[in-house]
Design a protein around this motif. Structure first.
Motif, PDB file in Angstrom:
ATOM      1  N   TYR A 340       0.833  -1.207   0.000  1.00 48.20           N
ATOM      2  CA  TYR A 340       0.000   0.000   0.000  1.00 48.20           C
ATOM      3  C   TYR A 340       0.869   1.259   0.000  1.00 48.20           C
ATOM      4  O   TYR A 340       0.644   2.173  -0.805  1.00 48.20           O
ATOM      5  CB  TYR A 340      -0.930   0.011   1.213  1.00 48.20           C
ATOM      6  N   ARG A 344       1.273   4.007  -2.834  1.00 53.69           N
ATOM      7  CA  ARG A 344       0.996   5.426  -2.573  1.00 53.69           C
ATOM      8  C   ARG A 344       2.163   6.303  -3.013  1.00 53.69           C
ATOM      9  O   ARG A 344       1.966   7.409  -3.526  1.00 53.69           O
ATOM     10  CB  ARG A 344       0.702   5.616  -1.085  1.00 53.69           C
ATOM     11  N   TYR A 359      -0.917  -1.876  -5.516  1.00 55.60           N
ATOM     12  CA  TYR A 359      -2.234  -1.938  -4.897  1.00 55.60           C
ATOM     13  C   TYR A 359      -2.878  -3.298  -5.131  1.00 55.60           C
ATOM     14  O   TYR A 359      -3.531  -3.870  -4.247  1.00 55.60           O
ATOM     15  CB  TYR A 359      -3.140  -0.839  -5.449  1.00 55.60           C
ATOM     16  N   PHE A 376      -9.413  -1.047   0.475  1.00 59.61           N
ATOM     17  CA  PHE A 376      -8.167  -1.281  -0.247  1.00 59.61           C
ATOM     18  C   PHE A 376      -8.446  -1.439  -1.745  1.00 59.61           C
ATOM     19  O   PHE A 376      -7.717  -0.917  -2.594  1.00 59.61           O
ATOM     20  CB  PHE A 376      -7.484  -2.551   0.290  1.00 59.61           C
ATOM     21  N   ASN A 379      -8.722   1.594  -4.108  1.00 59.55           N
ATOM     22  CA  ASN A 379      -7.513   2.143  -4.717  1.00 59.55           C
ATOM     23  C   ASN A 379      -7.303   1.564  -6.108  1.00 59.55           C
ATOM     24  O   ASN A 379      -6.855   2.251  -7.041  1.00 59.55           O
ATOM     25  CB  ASN A 379      -6.283   1.855  -3.848  1.00 59.55           C
TER      26      ASN A 379
END
Length: 386
Positions: A340, A344, A359, A376, A379
Motif C-alpha cells: 500500500y 501510494r 495496490y 483497499f 484504490n
C-alpha cells in the motif's frame, strides 16, 4: 473491601490452575550442591520442539514462593502482548536456606556454599536447560532477599550472559557499593547486547535496609551506560510480601518494554521528533531486536506501522514512503500495508502503472472477509484497475 482484596487472589488461583499442567519437575544430579537438586520447568503454551521458535529463559530462585507468582505474571503479560512467552525455571533452595545464599556478613564475600550454589546455577541449571530446550539468548534471573544479593555476582562474569537481574526486596551487604565498583559496569558499554538491573526499595523494610538500597540506587542512577538499563523502584506498602507481588509485574513491564507495541510514552520520548528516515530505522531496529533477543518473529504490528505513518507521510513530502513500504515488506511480507505505501509513493509521483501493480498485490494478500479489503480495493478501482 473484602471482595476487592480477594480479586487478585482469585485471579492468581485461576492462573495457577491454567498453567499447572505445563510444569515439569526435573532432578539435576549436581557436582556442586548436595547430591541432587530439584527444579521446576514451565513451558509456555504452544511450545513445540519441532518448531524453530525460541523463548527467553527466566531462572527464578526461592521457587517455593516466587515461581508461581512469576509464572502467573509472565502468562498474563504474554497474553496481553506486553512480553514474549518465556521458559521459566524454578530452583529449589537448600533445606537450610542460609546455606545457598547467606553471604559472609563481615566482608560481603561468598561463603564456600555460596560459591557452590553459584556454580550450580551457572554450569548445571542454565547449561542443562539451554542444552535441552529451545531458548533464545535473553536470560533473566530473579531472586528475593539474600538471593537478590547473590545474583548480582553474575555481573562480574567476564562475558556477561545474563540480560536481566531482578533483585526483589534485596538484602545487600554493607559492601554492595564497593562490589558494584569492582564489577566495572562500564565494560557493558562494549557488549553488543541489552541489560537490565532492577531493584526495589520499600517503606516496609527496616530503616537500615532502606538506606542501603537507597544508596545503591542513587549510585547506579548516575551511570550513563547505553546498553545497561537501571530500574530503580520504590514500592509503598506496609508488607514486604505485598512488595514481592508488586515488584514482579513492575519489573517485567520495564524489562520487556522493547517487546511491547509503541506506547504513547515511547512515541513521545523516542519517535515523534525523528525524521522519516530515522523513524523507519527506529521501527526496523525495534523488531530486529525483538527477534534477536526473544526469538519472536512477530513480523510487525500494524499499530506500530500506524504509529509512525504520520511522520512518513507529512515530513519531507512523503519521499520516504517507498522505503517505509520496503521496510514493512522485509519484516512482514504477508502484510498488504507494505504494498500500500509503495503504491501510494508511486501514485504521488504519477507513476500510475507501478502504483496499480502494488495496490493489486496488496489487495491479493487480504482476506475478503477483512472489513478493510473493500477500502483497499477502491484504490485499484480508482486507478482504473479491475
Amino acid at each position: 473491601m473484602m471482595i476487592k482484596k480477594s480479586l487478585p487472589l482469585l485471579f492468581l488461583f485461576f492462573s495457577l490452575c491454567g498453567f499447572s499442567q505445563k510444569i515439569i519437575k526435573k532432578t539435576i544430579v549436581s557436582d556442586y550442591v548436595d547430591d541432587k537438586r530439584e527444579i521446576k520447568i514451565y513451558l509456555p503454551e504452544g511450545y513445540d520442539e519441532k518448531e524453530e521458535k525460541n523463548y527467553p529463559l527466566a531462572i527464578v530462585l526461592d521457587a517455593e514462593y516466587l515461581f508461581d507468582t512469576y509464572v502467573g505474571n509472565a502468562v498474563l503479560f504474554a497474553a496481553k502482548d506486553k512480553a514474549p512467552k518465556q521458559i521459566i525455571i524454578g530452583v529449589q533452595m537448600a533445606k537450610t536456606r542460609k546455606k545457598d545464599t547467606y553471604f559472609n556478613i563481615t566482608d560481603g564475600r561468598f561463603t564456600t556454599d555460596n560459591e557452590k550454589f553459584y556454580q550450580f546455577l551457572k554450569n548445571e541449571v542454565i547449561f542443562n536447560i539451554e542444552s535441552n530446550y529451545k531458548t533464545s539468548p535473553f536470560i533473566s534471573i530473579v531472586g528475593e532477599g539474600t538471593s537478590a544479593n547473590l545474583i548480582t555476582n553474575f555481573l562480574k562474569e567476564q562475558t556477561p550472559f545474563i540480560n536481566s537481574y531482578i533483585c526483589i526486596n534485596p538484602t545487600f551487604s554493607d559492601f554492595i557499593g564497593r562490589q558494584m565498583q569492582d564489577y566495572n559496569l562500564s565494560r557493558f558499554e562494549k557488549v553488543d547486547n541489552t541489560f537490565y538491573f532492577y531493584t526495589n526499595n520499600s517503606n516496609a523494610f527496616s530503616e537500615e535496609k532502606q538506606l542501603r538500597i537507597s544508596e545503591l540506587q542513587k549510585g547506579l542512577s548516575g551511570l550513563e551506560i547505553k546498553t545497561f538499563n537501571v530500574i530503580n523502584d520504590t514500592i509503598n506498602t506496609k508488607s514486604s510480601v505485598s512488595a514481592i507481588g508488586e515488584a514482579i509485574p513492575r519489573a517485567l513491564n520495564q524489562i520487556f518494554q522493547v517487546y511491547s507495541a509503541i506506547s504513547k510514552e515511547e512515541f513521545d520520548k523516542n519517535v515523534k521528533d525523528l525524521s522519516p528516515t530515522d523513524a523507519i530505522s527506529y521501527l526496523e531496529n525495534k523488531y530486529l531486536d525483538i527477534e534477536f533477543l526473544f526469538g519472536s518473529n512477530l513480523g510487525i504490528r500494524e499499530n506500530d506501522i500506524y504509529a509512525i505513518e504520520k511522520i512518513i507521510i507529512e515530513k519531507e513530502n512523503g519521499d520516504e514512503l517507498l522505503n517505509f513500504g520496503r521496510m514493512i515488506l522485509k519484516l512482514f511480507p504477508t502484510s498488504p500495508l507494505g504494498n500500500y505505501y509503495i503504491g501510494r509513493y508511486y501514485e504521488s509521483g504519477k507513476n500510475i502503472k507501478k502504483a496499480l501493480y502494488h495496490y493489486k498485490i496488496g489487495y491479493g494478500k487480504m482476506d475478503p472477509a477483512d472489513p478493510n479489503s473493500d477500502a483497499f480495493y477502491e484504490n485499484v478501482i480508482r486507478l482504473g484497475g479491475r
